[in-house]
Design a protein around this motif. Sequence first.
Motif, PDB file in Angstrom:
ATOM      1  N   LEU A  92       0.804  -1.216   0.000  1.00  0.00           N
ATOM      2  CA  LEU A  92       0.000   0.000   0.000  1.00  0.00           C
ATOM      3  C   LEU A  92       0.841   1.272   0.000  1.00  0.00           C
ATOM      4  O   LEU A  92       0.318   2.356  -0.087  1.00  0.00           O
ATOM      5  CB  LEU A  92      -0.919  -0.009   1.219  1.00  0.00           C
ATOM      6  CG  LEU A  92      -1.918  -1.164   1.218  1.00  0.00           C
ATOM      7  CD1 LEU A  92      -2.735  -1.134   2.486  1.00  0.00           C
ATOM      8  CD2 LEU A  92      -2.822  -1.077   0.011  1.00  0.00           C
ATOM      9  N   ASN A 101      -9.264  -6.718   8.697  1.00  0.00           N
ATOM     10  CA  ASN A 101      -8.854  -6.130   7.421  1.00  0.00           C
ATOM     11  C   ASN A 101      -9.400  -7.014   6.310  1.00  0.00           C
ATOM     12  O   ASN A 101      -9.144  -8.214   6.289  1.00  0.00           O
ATOM     13  CB  ASN A 101      -7.332  -6.046   7.330  1.00  0.00           C
ATOM     14  CG  ASN A 101      -6.737  -5.147   8.396  1.00  0.00           C
ATOM     15  OD1 ASN A 101      -7.293  -4.104   8.708  1.00  0.00           O
ATOM     16  ND2 ASN A 101      -5.600  -5.546   8.956  1.00  0.00           N
ATOM     17  N   GLY A 123     -10.392  -2.486   2.596  1.00  0.00           N
ATOM     18  CA  GLY A 123     -10.802  -1.653   3.713  1.00  0.00           C
ATOM     19  C   GLY A 123     -11.068  -2.467   4.955  1.00  0.00           C
ATOM     20  O   GLY A 123     -11.256  -3.685   4.904  1.00  0.00           O
ATOM     21  N   VAL A 167     -12.065   3.461   4.356  1.00  0.00           N
ATOM     22  CA  VAL A 167     -11.064   2.680   3.635  1.00  0.00           C
ATOM     23  C   VAL A 167      -9.651   3.227   3.815  1.00  0.00           C
ATOM     24  O   VAL A 167      -8.677   2.555   3.496  1.00  0.00           O
ATOM     25  CB  VAL A 167     -11.406   2.606   2.137  1.00  0.00           C
ATOM     26  CG1 VAL A 167     -12.665   1.809   1.906  1.00  0.00           C
ATOM     27  CG2 VAL A 167     -11.551   4.015   1.552  1.00  0.00           C
ATOM     28  N   GLY A 168      -9.523   4.443   4.332  1.00  0.00           N
ATOM     29  CA  GLY A 168      -8.195   4.993   4.568  1.00  0.00           C
ATOM     30  C   GLY A 168      -7.511   4.442   5.794  1.00  0.00           C
ATOM     31  O   GLY A 168      -6.357   4.774   6.053  1.00  0.00           O
ATOM     32  N   PHE A 217      -6.435   1.068   8.558  1.00  0.00           N
ATOM     33  CA  PHE A 217      -5.944  -0.304   8.496  1.00  0.00           C
ATOM     34  C   PHE A 217      -5.704  -0.787   9.917  1.00  0.00           C
ATOM     35  O   PHE A 217      -5.101  -0.092  10.729  1.00  0.00           O
ATOM     36  CB  PHE A 217      -4.640  -0.355   7.693  1.00  0.00           C
ATOM     37  CG  PHE A 217      -4.099  -1.739   7.471  1.00  0.00           C
ATOM     38  CD1 PHE A 217      -4.684  -2.585   6.540  1.00  0.00           C
ATOM     39  CD2 PHE A 217      -3.017  -2.208   8.188  1.00  0.00           C
ATOM     40  CE1 PHE A 217      -4.192  -3.862   6.322  1.00  0.00           C
ATOM     41  CE2 PHE A 217      -2.516  -3.479   7.979  1.00  0.00           C
ATOM     42  CZ  PHE A 217      -3.104  -4.307   7.042  1.00  0.00           C
ATOM     43  N   TRP A 234      -2.788   4.227  11.774  1.00  0.00           N
ATOM     44  CA  TRP A 234      -2.337   4.012  10.405  1.00  0.00           C
ATOM     45  C   TRP A 234      -2.088   5.310   9.642  1.00  0.00           C
ATOM     46  O   TRP A 234      -1.118   5.444   8.910  1.00  0.00           O
ATOM     47  CB  TRP A 234      -3.364   3.156   9.663  1.00  0.00           C
ATOM     48  CG  TRP A 234      -2.889   2.745   8.307  1.00  0.00           C
ATOM     49  CD1 TRP A 234      -3.345   3.184   7.110  1.00  0.00           C
ATOM     50  CD2 TRP A 234      -1.846   1.820   8.016  1.00  0.00           C
ATOM     51  NE1 TRP A 234      -2.665   2.586   6.082  1.00  0.00           N
ATOM     52  CE2 TRP A 234      -1.731   1.739   6.621  1.00  0.00           C
ATOM     53  CE3 TRP A 234      -0.994   1.045   8.815  1.00  0.00           C
ATOM     54  CZ2 TRP A 234      -0.806   0.912   5.993  1.00  0.00           C
ATOM     55  CZ3 TRP A 234      -0.082   0.227   8.190  1.00  0.00           C
ATOM     56  CH2 TRP A 234       0.012   0.168   6.788  1.00  0.00           C
ATOM     57  N   GLN A 235      -2.952   6.302   9.794  1.00  0.00           N
ATOM     58  CA  GLN A 235      -2.843   7.500   8.969  1.00  0.00           C
ATOM     59  C   GLN A 235      -1.999   8.608   9.587  1.00  0.00           C
ATOM     60  O   GLN A 235      -1.486   9.466   8.871  1.00  0.00           O
ATOM     61  CB  GLN A 235      -4.240   8.060   8.657  1.00  0.00           C
ATOM     62  CG  GLN A 235      -5.087   7.148   7.796  1.00  0.00           C
ATOM     63  CD  GLN A 235      -6.273   7.871   7.200  1.00  0.00           C
ATOM     64  OE1 GLN A 235      -6.130   8.679   6.292  1.00  0.00           O
ATOM     65  NE2 GLN A 235      -7.452   7.606   7.729  1.00  0.00           N
ATOM     66  N   ILE A 294      -8.315   4.475  -5.841  1.00  0.00           N
ATOM     67  CA  ILE A 294      -7.160   4.282  -4.970  1.00  0.00           C
ATOM     68  C   ILE A 294      -6.216   5.460  -5.187  1.00  0.00           C
ATOM     69  O   ILE A 294      -5.618   5.624  -6.256  1.00  0.00           O
ATOM     70  CB  ILE A 294      -6.459   2.946  -5.241  1.00  0.00           C
ATOM     71  CG1 ILE A 294      -7.442   1.795  -5.026  1.00  0.00           C
ATOM     72  CG2 ILE A 294      -5.242   2.792  -4.328  1.00  0.00           C
ATOM     73  CD1 ILE A 294      -6.847   0.416  -5.198  1.00  0.00           C
ATOM     74  N   SER A 351      -2.941  10.914   3.255  1.00  0.00           N
ATOM     75  CA  SER A 351      -2.445   9.557   3.455  1.00  0.00           C
ATOM     76  C   SER A 351      -1.284   9.291   2.503  1.00  0.00           C
ATOM     77  O   SER A 351      -1.396   9.487   1.294  1.00  0.00           O
ATOM     78  CB  SER A 351      -3.554   8.536   3.201  1.00  0.00           C
ATOM     79  OG  SER A 351      -3.039   7.228   3.261  1.00  0.00           O
ATOM     80  N   ARG A 373      -4.984   4.075  -0.799  1.00  0.00           N
ATOM     81  CA  ARG A 373      -6.210   3.581  -0.190  1.00  0.00           C
ATOM     82  C   ARG A 373      -7.371   3.761  -1.162  1.00  0.00           C
ATOM     83  O   ARG A 373      -7.369   4.645  -2.011  1.00  0.00           O
ATOM     84  CB  ARG A 373      -6.553   4.387   1.072  1.00  0.00           C
ATOM     85  CG  ARG A 373      -5.562   4.234   2.190  1.00  0.00           C
ATOM     86  CD  ARG A 373      -5.666   2.845   2.828  1.00  0.00           C
ATOM     87  NE  ARG A 373      -4.746   2.745   3.936  1.00  0.00           N
ATOM     88  CZ  ARG A 373      -3.477   2.409   3.804  1.00  0.00           C
ATOM     89  NH1 ARG A 373      -3.005   2.129   2.618  1.00  0.00           N
ATOM     90  NH2 ARG A 373      -2.694   2.335   4.850  1.00  0.00           N
TER      91      ARG A 373
END
Length: 938
Positions: A11, A247, A259, A286-287, A289, A315-316, A699, A739, A743
Motif C-alpha cells: 500500500l 482487514n 478496507g 477505507v483509509g 488499516f 495508520w494515517q 485508490i 495519506s 487507499r
Amino acid sequence: MKRTLREVLSLSLVLTAGTVAAQAPADSESRRPGLVRVGPPAALEMKRARSTGIDLRTLSNEPEKDPVAPVSLAGGLPQIAAATATGPSTAAPATLSNFPGLDFANWGSRRPPDPVGDVGPNYYIQAVNSAIGIYRKSDSVRVAAFTFDAFMSQGSFGNLCDSDNLGHPVVLYDSFEDRWVITDFAFRFDASFNILDPPGAFQCFAVSRTGDPVSGGWNFYSLQITDAVNDYPKLGIWPDGIYMSANMYGFKAGGGFEGPRVWALNKAQMYAGEPTIRVVSFNAPVGEFSLLPANARLPTGTPPPGTPNYFGVVWQYAWAVSIYKFHVDWVRPSLSTFTGPFLAAALPAWLNPPVTATARGGNNNTTIVARLMMQNQYTNLGGVESLWNVHTVGHPTAAGVAALRWYQATVTGGTVGAASAQAATYAPDTTHRYVPSLAVDRAGNMAIGYSASSATLFPAVRYVGRLATDAPNTLPQAEASLVEGTGSQTAGSNWGAYSAMTIDPDGCTFWYTNEYYMATGGDWQTRIGSFAYPACTPQVSGALQGNVTSAAGGAPIPGATLTVGSRTTTTDGAGFYQFPDLPSGTYPSLAASAPGYGSSSFTSVAVAEGAGTSKDFPLGAAPTSGCLLETSPADFQTGVPTNVDLTASSGDAILLKPSSVDQRNTTLSTSAFGITATKWGGQTFTAGLTGRLTRVDLILFCVNCTGSFPNLTLSLRATSGNLPVGTDIASATIPGLNSAAGRLFPVTFNSPPMVTAGTVYALVIRPVADPSVGIYALTQSATSVYASGQAVWSGNGGGAWTAPLTGGQTTDAGFKTYVRTGFAALGDFVSSAKDGNPGTGFTTSWSTLSWSATIPAETSLQFQVAASNSAAGPFRFVGPDGTAATFFNTSGASLSQFNGNRYLEYKAYLSTTDGTMTPTLNDVAVCYTDTTPPVVSP
C-alpha cells in the motif's frame, strides 16, 4: 495444504523512486479531520451451531502439522523523531508463575505461532496457530490441549469451522459475565491460492456456557463472510457486546485490500445459547488499516451506560491515535452508528520502525509495522476513562532499531481528549524491542511485554512497566525477563503477529505470553508468566441481594428472575434473592422480571468489596390484553430486515435498492500518475449493468504532502475512442487527503447518473487546488490488466486526453464502480418477539394478525408466524396450516393455532418481478388476551 492469509497488497505506493513520507500537520485545524458517520449499518444474524457440555480434557491431543509462513504487511509512515521515556530507576517485580506454553514440535501447525491468551479465576487459556492449551493457575499444570479443528468440530457447524481452522486466534475472558470467548477464522484455498468462494470465509466462535472452561460446556457460532476475507481479526469485550475488527481482502490470490470492517456481536444472546444472534456491522473508512476495538474489564472500571466501544488505530497519523466510536443499538439496530476519527494528539510524531529486527545466529524477525497491538485496554479509574495502547516504532536516535511506543488517551464521558494524557517511546538502548502488548491494573499501574533481540541477543521475552505514581511519560520500573531465548528462527522471518498481556480477575496480577526459541531452527516455543506490583491490593468479592415485591400492595413475588449479565437467580418464597461471592466492581445492569409483571432494572450497580449491596424491586402488573403495534420507524427498527429498507419511506418497510460492484481493478504496481489542478487523471470503463451509478472508489494517496489538503473532484464523462469527451455528466467531492499510503477512497453521487450496459464511460479525477507541499497521485497497474478500459491523462485541464503507455501497453487505475439496478427481487422482515407475558395461572391467547400495505401489480406481500415459550426461541415460521408451505395473505388472519405460547414473531415476505416497483408495508398489529385456563370437569 492449509495456509494462513497472505497480506500481499503493497500500500505504500511511490511516483518514481522517491519515498512516500508525510510530515506531521503544522496547524491545529488540520489535526482534526472532518468526522465521518459511516453507514448505514448492516443488520445480520448468526446462527448457533451446537451447544455441548463436553469435558475438554477428553478431546484428542493429537496436533496437526502444516507449517506455513505468512507475509507481513509494511506501512509507509513518517520519519519524525519521537520522545523517549526516561530510563529505569526501580527494580521490576519478580514472576509469580513462569512456565512453558504450547510449542511447535507438539502443537504448532504453522509459523509464526501468533501466541495469545487470557486469564480467569482458575485457568489461563493460551492459543497459537492452531491449537489451544488450558492451564490451571494454582500449579501451572496444563489440564487440556487440543487443536482448533478438534475443538470447533464439537460445534458440528456443517461448514469450514469444523475442519479448516487457520489461525489468527483470539482468547478473551469476560470478567463482567464470567464467560470465555475463543475464536479464529476458517477458509480454503484452491491450487492457485485463491480463497474458494463459495463458501467464502468464516469467523468461528466458541463461548463458554459457564465460568468453567474445562467441563462447563460451550456454545458454538459462525459468521460467514461472502464478499471478502477477514484477515487479522481482533476482538474486545464491552458491557453490551463483543466487538470485532478485521482487514478485508479480495478472495483471489493477491487480492487487494478492500478496507477494514467492524462488527458488534450480541454477547448476551451468545452466552445464553440462543439459536439466533444479532450482529451489526459497518465498513469502516477505507483509509484506515488494523482498527483495534476497546477491551474493558470489571476490576479496572466499567464504562458508563451507553458508552460506545472505542476503536483505535495509528495508520494515517504518526502524531496521534485515531479513535472511532461504535454505538450499537440492539433494540433498533438500524440506529447504530460508527463515527470518527477523533484524534488524540501525541506529538512529536514517531519514527517508522525497521520491517525486521536482527536476532543472534538466525533470521531477522518481522516487527509488525504501524499497528496497535492487543489489547486496546480501557480503564475507568477514579472517574477518568482512558484507552491504553502500544505498538512498535523506530528508535528515535539509533537508525534501524525497533522500539516501543505507548499511549494513554482519555475518553471521559465519551469525549476524546484532544491530547493524549501520556505518550512516550521506550528505547533505553539499541536492543530491538517489538510485538508488544500492555495491560493496566486496578491501581493504575501499567506493564508492557514484548520480544527483544539483537545481533548478540537471541530473542527474549521481557516486560517493563510503571506505577500510577511514577512521573508521566516514563517507564521507571526496570526491564525484567520472563525467559531468555537460547536460539533464533531460521525457518522464515515472520515473528508472531501479536503477543498478549492481560490482567487477572484479582485486578492486580499481570499475565503475559509470547514466543521464543530454545534452539536455533524452526521449532518455536511459547512462555506464560505472571507478576504483580506491590502497590496494588487484590480485589475482594462481595454480595448482591434484595427483595422483589408487587408495586400494588407490596406482596412478595416468589420465583422472580434476577439477572446480572449472564448470571441468574430467582427469589425464594419471601421474594428474597442473593448473588453471593460476586466479584466486586460496577456491573452494567441488574434486572428483575416475573410472569404477569413488568420488568425493572438498575444500571451501574456497584458491588462493594467484602460487603453486601442491596437493590430492591417493586414490579407493576403487566397488561392482560392488547394489540402490539408496529406503525413507526422506531417500531419496525426493532426487527431484522433482509433486503428490506426501513428508512427510505418513513414508517414503512419496502424492498431495498442495493448497489452492487460492477467494474473494478485492484491489481496495481508501485507507481502512479501525479495529478494537479491542471494535470488530470482518469480511467475509462465499460458498464456491465444498466442502472444508477451510485458510488465510485478510487485508490489515491498523497506524496510528501504537508500543510493544506484541498478537496478533489471526481466526475463521470462520456468517451470517444476510449478517451474522455465533453463535460461532466455528474460529479462529487472527495475530501482532501494526506495519506501517504494508497487507499480506496469512496465517493457517492448525490444524484446518481444513469449508465447503460455496454457503454464506455470515463472517470475523471482532479484536485480543486494543489496541496501546499506535495502532490496527489492516482495509482496505476504495471501492465494492461483491465480489458474493458484504460487509464487516461490530460496535461491541460481536460482539454486533450491521452492513454500513456508503459512498455508499449496501456495501464489501469485502481477503481471500483457500484450500480443500482432497481429494487431487490426478494426481501423479508422478521419482527421482534411479541410478549403476551401471562401471570401465574394464566395463558396467552393470540387473536389476529392485521396489517395495512400498498401492493402494486407485479409485487406481493405475505406473512408467516412463529411462537415459543422462550424469548430465545426457537421460532419456526409457518402459515395457516401449521407448515412452512403456506402463508397468511389476508389481514385479520386468526392466530389461534399459536395459543398457549408466551412469545410470537411474524415474518413479512416482500417480492417484486418489476425492479421499478416495491410493495410497501405500512403497519402491523398482533393482538392477544391473557386468560385463565378453563376448568375441566372430571
